[in-house]
Each structure stands twice: as structure tokens, then as C-alpha cells.
Write a protein that holds these residues in place. Structure first.
Motif, PDB file in Angstrom:
ATOM      1  N   THR A  65     -11.452 -26.157   0.018  1.00 38.73           N
ATOM      2  CA  THR A  65     -12.338 -26.507   1.124  1.00 38.73           C
ATOM      3  C   THR A  65     -12.950 -25.240   1.729  1.00 38.73           C
ATOM      4  OG1 THR A  65     -10.711 -28.204   1.632  1.00 38.73           O
ATOM      5  CG2 THR A  65     -12.503 -27.926   3.196  1.00 38.73           C
ATOM      6  N   GLY A  66     -14.257 -25.175   1.716  1.00 39.96           N
ATOM      7  CA  GLY A  66     -14.997 -24.135   2.432  1.00 39.96           C
ATOM      8  C   GLY A  66     -14.494 -22.718   2.231  1.00 39.96           C
ATOM      9  N   LEU A  67     -14.371 -22.308   0.981  1.00 40.17           N
ATOM     10  CA  LEU A  67     -13.804 -20.990   0.713  1.00 40.17           C
ATOM     11  C   LEU A  67     -14.905 -19.938   0.565  1.00 40.17           C
ATOM     12  CD1 LEU A  67     -10.721 -20.163  -1.049  1.00 40.17           C
ATOM     13  CD2 LEU A  67     -12.692 -19.175  -2.162  1.00 40.17           C
ATOM     14  N   ASP A  68     -14.707 -18.807   1.212  1.00 43.23           N
ATOM     15  CA  ASP A  68     -15.638 -17.684   1.086  1.00 43.23           C
ATOM     16  C   ASP A  68     -14.909 -16.502   0.477  1.00 43.23           C
ATOM     17  OD1 ASP A  68     -18.068 -18.678   2.467  1.00 43.23           O
ATOM     18  OD2 ASP A  68     -16.653 -18.891   4.123  1.00 43.23           O
ATOM     19  N   LEU A  69     -15.643 -15.770  -0.364  1.00 48.34           N
ATOM     20  CA  LEU A  69     -15.000 -14.664  -1.068  1.00 48.34           C
ATOM     21  C   LEU A  69     -16.084 -13.697  -1.529  1.00 48.34           C
ATOM     22  CD1 LEU A  69     -12.220 -13.831  -2.267  1.00 48.34           C
ATOM     23  CD2 LEU A  69     -12.822 -15.101  -4.298  1.00 48.34           C
ATOM     24  N   GLU A  70     -15.880 -12.411  -1.266  1.00 46.26           N
ATOM     25  CA  GLU A  70     -16.816 -11.395  -1.769  1.00 46.26           C
ATOM     26  C   GLU A  70     -15.986 -10.337  -2.469  1.00 46.26           C
ATOM     27  OE1 GLU A  70     -20.150 -10.886  -1.571  1.00 46.26           O
ATOM     28  OE2 GLU A  70     -20.619 -12.713  -0.436  1.00 46.26           O
ATOM     29  N   LEU A  71     -16.260 -10.102  -3.742  1.00 43.64           N
ATOM     30  CA  LEU A  71     -15.523  -9.074  -4.466  1.00 43.64           C
ATOM     31  C   LEU A  71     -16.507  -8.156  -5.173  1.00 43.64           C
ATOM     32  CD1 LEU A  71     -12.717 -11.226  -6.109  1.00 43.64           C
ATOM     33  CD2 LEU A  71     -12.453  -9.667  -4.186  1.00 43.64           C
ATOM     34  N   GLY A 246      -8.659 -21.000   2.153  1.00 42.94           N
ATOM     35  CA  GLY A 246      -8.334 -19.598   1.923  1.00 42.94           C
ATOM     36  C   GLY A 246      -8.288 -18.820   3.226  1.00 42.94           C
ATOM     37  N   SER A 247      -7.370 -17.871   3.321  1.00 40.83           N
ATOM     38  CA  SER A 247      -7.354 -16.968   4.475  1.00 40.83           C
ATOM     39  C   SER A 247      -8.436 -15.917   4.264  1.00 40.83           C
ATOM     40  CB  SER A 247      -5.999 -16.281   4.583  1.00 40.83           C
ATOM     41  OG  SER A 247      -5.857 -15.346   3.533  1.00 40.83           O
ATOM     42  N   GLU A 248      -8.625 -15.018   5.225  1.00 41.89           N
ATOM     43  CA  GLU A 248      -9.536 -13.917   4.961  1.00 41.89           C
ATOM     44  C   GLU A 248      -8.823 -12.940   4.024  1.00 41.89           C
ATOM     45  OE1 GLU A 248      -7.909 -14.267   7.704  1.00 41.89           O
ATOM     46  OE2 GLU A 248      -7.197 -12.346   8.463  1.00 41.89           O
ATOM     47  N   MET A 249      -9.601 -12.087   3.395  1.00 44.54           N
ATOM     48  CA  MET A 249      -9.036 -11.139   2.447  1.00 44.54           C
ATOM     49  C   MET A 249      -8.489  -9.944   3.225  1.00 44.54           C
ATOM     50  SD  MET A 249     -11.089 -10.538  -1.047  1.00 44.54           S
ATOM     51  CE  MET A 249     -12.260  -9.517  -0.222  1.00 44.54           C
ATOM     52  N   VAL A 250      -7.247  -9.546   2.945  1.00 45.57           N
ATOM     53  CA  VAL A 250      -6.690  -8.382   3.630  1.00 45.57           C
ATOM     54  C   VAL A 250      -6.197  -7.381   2.595  1.00 45.57           C
ATOM     55  CG1 VAL A 250      -6.007  -9.710   5.655  1.00 45.57           C
ATOM     56  CG2 VAL A 250      -4.387  -9.375   3.774  1.00 45.57           C
ATOM     57  N   SER A 251      -5.958  -6.168   3.048  1.00 48.37           N
ATOM     58  CA  SER A 251      -5.415  -5.152   2.148  1.00 48.37           C
ATOM     59  C   SER A 251      -4.009  -5.572   1.731  1.00 48.37           C
ATOM     60  CB  SER A 251      -5.371  -3.798   2.865  1.00 48.37           C
ATOM     61  OG  SER A 251      -4.432  -2.970   2.220  1.00 48.37           O
ATOM     62  N   VAL A 252      -3.611  -5.153   0.567  1.00 52.60           N
ATOM     63  CA  VAL A 252      -2.305  -5.569   0.054  1.00 52.60           C
ATOM     64  C   VAL A 252      -1.187  -5.018   0.939  1.00 52.60           C
ATOM     65  CG1 VAL A 252      -1.936  -3.638  -1.531  1.00 52.60           C
ATOM     66  CG2 VAL A 252      -1.040  -5.911  -2.110  1.00 52.60           C
ATOM     67  N   LYS A 253      -1.487  -3.976   1.728  1.00 51.45           N
ATOM     68  CA  LYS A 253      -0.483  -3.402   2.630  1.00 51.45           C
ATOM     69  C   LYS A 253      -0.098  -4.401   3.717  1.00 51.45           C
ATOM     70  CE  LYS A 253      -2.139   1.267   1.867  1.00 51.45           C
ATOM     71  NZ  LYS A 253      -3.538   1.691   1.980  1.00 51.45           N
ATOM     72  N   ALA A 254      -1.033  -5.305   4.004  1.00 48.06           N
ATOM     73  CA  ALA A 254      -0.766  -6.284   5.063  1.00 48.06           C
ATOM     74  C   ALA A 254      -0.197  -7.576   4.495  1.00 48.06           C
ATOM     75  CB  ALA A 254      -2.040  -6.559   5.841  1.00 48.06           C
TER      76      ALA A 254
END
Lengths: 265, 278
Positions: A65-71, A246-254
Motif C-alpha cells: 500500500t502506497g510505497l515510496d522508494l528512491e534508490l 513501508g517505513s522510510e528508508m534509514v541508514s543501516v546504523k539505525a
């Protein structure tokens, strides 16, 4: 582009790989089952996507549902989330197999979906024939397969067994072959579902190196896994999925903070 | 490195957009015909792995059937063997192409579910795979055709260009039938059984073995309204040095146009959903 080290956040060149997903929603119609009984059955299940009853009496599962992603090139995204949260569905959508119901997916670059190692593998054919077949399915021309044949054959370490039918192989040998072919394709975008452990300890080591090399060569990696160590090893970004959101994208450290949240919303 | 771009949007942009993408699928699958051929050839090879005669086993059993039925019908219908045997031989070989392609068409998408659900390969590739696989089988059975043409002196009278034109038209027609059965069988799993029954029934309603007699009453209706009769006639008549029915080629061309319009229309509407049927 060869002068000096590029900063990691350089703007993408037009020929570089990128993935852009905006407002992606994916619904599956489920055919051939009694919608009511399925609904009754699934009401008791905590995992899985959201179930709606469609107008026509068939059941629709909303997987994403309503997923946003920029890579961009250099991004290595780890997808986490419990079973049925939509990770594999997202990978399949990125591979081009599933088309969005709403929203938009744009992928630039040659895609290598490593979702299922046994894709296009025929157990009655010999190892060499399987390499050929799998390579053709992956988009290599017959000549390109010939050129890569020696390299792939050497990597499997199966030697004379390659002339034998695949059904005579042990499962470890089959996995070696499938893995060797699946990773032989030069790709810009690598989609990987669960880092399946293959082969014995020796092979694990070579396979790991090959995957690291592939990750470096590939512009973008998207890896879905439950193994957090694996995510930490291969990924620099992470996204958590929960019932198709989807959650927002975070650094793997988080990663730990992301996991500590009660829900992604 | 080769850069391929994928742009996939929402499906709610209407029929025009769906049609554009169905045509895109057609274009990509035609460019990648080499892949369809590789898959088809692999099917043929793997089906007969470990057997000495390989695909010629079907050719052999077909030859046995041709001889048996040829002698039987020559006796039953009181027609000289020299006429019956080539008629039956060509009938069985090309009927095999038509009916096998349509029956196997049902499995085109179902069999490829693994590939369709994780790659962006064009879907029509798997329809071409079925057609090409049966064309490969036909190449083996040409042994029978050539034997009959030489053995019964048909080479003196045959009209090869017309027969090849007939074959081309038949291939175009069975391709849309293959696409149609592939889509419908993916959605409804009863269809393969129904298709098989229809093909079996049609085999008896079509002059595959029996010579059509005088065209009166029921016989006329059976021949006029049977699409398979026209398909068979377009290939067999020129090979036997006879003129096909006047209506045969127009019927095949009309059927190809309408059939492709219907099958491609259905493909356009269902294309996004087919992967979910599987």
C-alpha cells in the motif's frame, strides 16, 4: 569520471542505475477459493497483507500500500519485516513481473532477479545444458553464454559432473550450479530474496566473495531477509515493511531503532 | 554494459495504455524469438532424453498409424490405396501439428509460472515457445511427408509455394488459438480438458482419415463450417496436386484477422492479471 574518488552522494549520471517507486499499491485477486471461507480462515491469522472482499465475490489481497522508494547507484537496501509483509512482492514488482495497480515504478538498468535459485532449472538436463538454459533466460545471447561458459563451469567446481544430468547431483551440488549461473549475469540492479545458504563451507566462502563482488559491480542491491547480520553485512540502508506498508528508508546504523518501533506507521 | 530501461506504470490508465503495452510485449517477444526457440528446442530434447530414436518415436508411431488407417480406409471406402495413403499420411501429420499446438497451448503460461512471476520476460515468448516446439516436431514428421511425396509420385503435380502459403496461414491461425487457450486455461483449469475433448471430436468431424464424399446436406455443413477442414485443406490439397476449395484461403485469412483481434484483445485486457492467475 576516473579522476579521484567520487563522493558517495554524487548525483546520478543519466546512464546510471536507479530505482524510483512512487505511491505503489499492489493488489492480488485470489482466484479459485471460496472467498468467505478464506476470509474466515484468514481473520484468525495475524500475519499477511490486508484482505478485502472485492465486488465480484472474489477475494483481493492488498500486498503493498502506497510505497515510496528512491534508490541510486551505490545504494544497498535491506528489506525487513515479518512473513507476508510484502517484501517478496516488492522484489517481484521491481523485477517487472507484477505491474502496479496504483502508482509508478521506474527501474533503469539491467535487472537480475535472484529470487529463486531453481528458476529455469531442468533436473533431467545435464549441468552444462542447465547453464545454457538459465543463461538464455537471464537475457544472455547464445554467444555470450558460450563466452561465459568456462568461467561459470570453473566456479561451480563440479568438473566432470557437469556432463551428468542434474538429478544425479546432491542438493549442495545443485545449489552450486544454480548459484553460479544466477550470479554470472552482469547486472545493474540485483534483487535478492533471502540469502540462501548454499553448499559446503568452502563454497560458502567463495560464494560470499562472489556476492560481494556482484554487489560492488551492481549499481543497486535490494535484499529481503530476516537475517539481521546479513543485512548489516551487505546493506547500507534499510526499510521495514509491515502489512504492505513501508517505513522510510534509514541508514543501516539505525536498524535497531527501526526494529524497536511498534509499527512502521 | 547493456542498459535496459523498464518503465512500469499503474494499470488504471485505460485500454489505450494496456494496448500499447500488449503491443510492446509482442515487439519484445518477436525480438527475443531466439529465446523462445532455445526453450522450444530444449523441450524437444529433454522430452526424448535417453531414448535412441528421440523425437522420431512419434514419427514412427505416426507412420504405423498412417499405414494401418490408410489400408483400412482404402478398404472401407473402396478407394485405391495410391489415393488413400498419401491423403491419410498428410492428414495425420498436419492434423498432429494443429491439434497438438492447440492442446499444448493450454499449458503455455501455466508451465512458465516460475519464470513469469519473477522476470519481466515478455509473456508471448511462451506462446511462441509452444508453437515453435510443435514446428520442431513437424520437422521430424516431414520424413513421412517426403516419403509419401516421393513414393506416390506426388512431386510431379504438387504446388509447393501454395502449400507453404497454406502452412504459413495455418501457423498464424494456430498461434492465436494457442494464445487464447493459454490465457483462458491459466484462469480456469477446466479448460485443458474441454479443449482436448473439442480437438478429439473435431478429429472425427474433419476429413483427416476419411475422404469427403459428395457435398450434400450434413456433409456440406460439416465441411463448410469446420475451420479445421479449411486448415488441413490449405496444406494437403496443394501437396496432392489438387486445388484447395475456393473458400479455403479467404476463410483462413478472415479467421486469422478476427481470431488475432479477439485473442490479442483478451491478452490486452488480461495481461497484467495473468501472472496472478498462475
Amino acid at each position: 569520471m576516473s579522476r579521484g574518488a567520487k563522493p558517495p552522494t554524487a548525483p546520478p549520471r543519466p546512464d546510471q542505475a536507479f530505482i524510483s517507486v512512487r505511491g505503489l499499491t499492489l493488489r492480488f485477486p485470489v482466484y479459485g477459493y471460496d472467498a468467505k471461507s478464506l476470509k474466515k480462515h484468514l481473520a484468525r491469522v495475524a500475519v499477511g497483507g490486508q484482505l478485502d472482499q472485492a465486488r465480484h465475490g472474489s477475494t483481493t489481497v492488498t500486498a503493498i500500500t502506497g510505497l515510496d522508494l528512491e534508490l541510486r547507484a551505490g545504494d544497498r537496501l535491506g528489506l525487513i519485516g515479518h512473513n507476508g509483509s510484502g517484501k517478496t512482492t516488492l522484489l517481484r514488482a521491481l523485477s517487472g513481473a507484477y505491474e502496479p495497480d496504483e502508482g509508478q515504478i521506474e527501474v533503469r538498468g539491467k535487472i537480475a532477479p535472484l529470487l529463486d535459485l531453481s528458476l529455469g532449472i531442468d533436473p533431467t538436463a545435464t549441468g552444462l545444458e542447465n547453464i545454457r538454459l538459465r543463461g538464455r533466460i537471464a537475457g544472455l545471447s547464445a554467444r555470450q553464454v558460450d563466452e561465459k561458459m568456462d568461467e561459470i563451469a570453473a566456479f561451480t567446481g563440479l568438473g566432470p559432473f557437469l556432463a551428468m544430468p542434474l538429478k544425479t547431483y546432491s542438493s549442495g551440488m545443485q545449489a552450486r550450479l544454480a548459484f553460479a549461473v544466477a550470479t554470472a549475469v552482469d547486472a545493474d540492479v540485483l534483487l535478492r530474496d533471502e540469502w540462501i545458504a548454499v553448499g559446503d563451507a568452502d563454497f560458502q566462502k567463495i560464494a560470499h566473495q562472489r556476492l560481494l563482488g556482484l554487489v560492488e559491480r551492481a549499481g543497486i542491491l535490494v535484499l529481503a531477509s530476516h537475517d539481521l547480520d546479513l543485512i548489516r553485512l551487505y546493506c547500507n540502508k534499510v526499510m521495514r515493511m509491515d502489512t504492505g506498508v513501508g517505513s522510510e528508508m534509514v541508514s543501516v546504523k539505525a536498524l535497531d531503532e527501526l526494529l524497536a518501533r511498534p509499527s512502521v506507521r | 554494459m547493456e542498459i535496459t530501461e523498464h518503465m512500469l506504470r499503474t494499470g488504471s490508465r485505460g485500454f489505450r495504455d494496456d494496448l500499447a503495452r500488449a503491443i510492446e510485449d509482442l515487439r519484445r517477444s518477436s525480438q527475443g524469438l531466439g529465446l523462445a526457440w532455445s526453450l522450444a528446442w530444449h523441450d524437444v530434447v529433454s522430452r526424448y532424453r535417453g531414448s535412441i530414436l528421440g523425437p522420431f518415436w512419434i514419427t514412427l508411431s505416426m507412420a504405423v498409424m498412417v499405414l494401418g488407417i490408410g489400408f483400412l480406409y482404402a478398404e472401407l471406402q473402396n478407394i485405391p490405396l495410391a489415393t488413400t495413403l498419401p491423403f491419410v499420411a498428410l492428414g495425420i501429420v498436419f492434423w498432429g501439428l494443429i491439434s497438438q499446438t492447440i492442446i499444448e497451448g493450454c499449458e503455455s503460461f501455466v508451465q512458465a509460472s516460475g519464470m513469469l512471476s519473477q522476470t519481466a520476460l515478455p509473456m508471448l515468448t511462451f506462446v511462441w515457445r509452444t508453437v515453435l516446439r510443435n514446428l520442431a516436431a513437424l520437422l521430424h514428421h516431414l520424413v513421412i511427408v517426403v516419403a509419401v511425396i516421393i513414393g506416390f509420385g506426388l512431386w510431379r503435380t504438387l504446388n509447393l509455394p501454395l502449400a507453404l502459403a497454406g502452412l504459413a496461414l495455418v501457423l498464424i491461425n494456430i498461434s492465436w488459438m494457442c494464445l487464447l487457450t493459454a490465457i483462458i486455461s491459466a484462469r480456469f483449469r477446466d479448460i485443458p480438458q474441454i479443449v482436448m475433448s473439442i480437438m478429439q471430436f473435431s478429429m472425427f468431424m474433419t476429413p483427416v482419415f476419411w475422404q469427403p464424399g459428395e457435398r450434400v446436406g450434413l456433409m456440406d455443413a460439416v465441411l463448410t463450417w469446420n475451420p479445421f477442414f479449411h486448415m488441413l485443406d490449405a496444406i494437403r490439397a496443394p501437396l496432392m496436386g489438387l486445388a484447395p476449395e475456393a473458400s479455403t484461403f479467404p476463410v483462413l485469412i478472415g479467421m486469422a484477422l478476427i481470431g488475432w483481434a479477439v485473442a490479442f484483445g483478451l491478452f490486452t485486457v488480461t495481461r497484467r492479471r495473468i501472472v496472478h492467475y498462475l
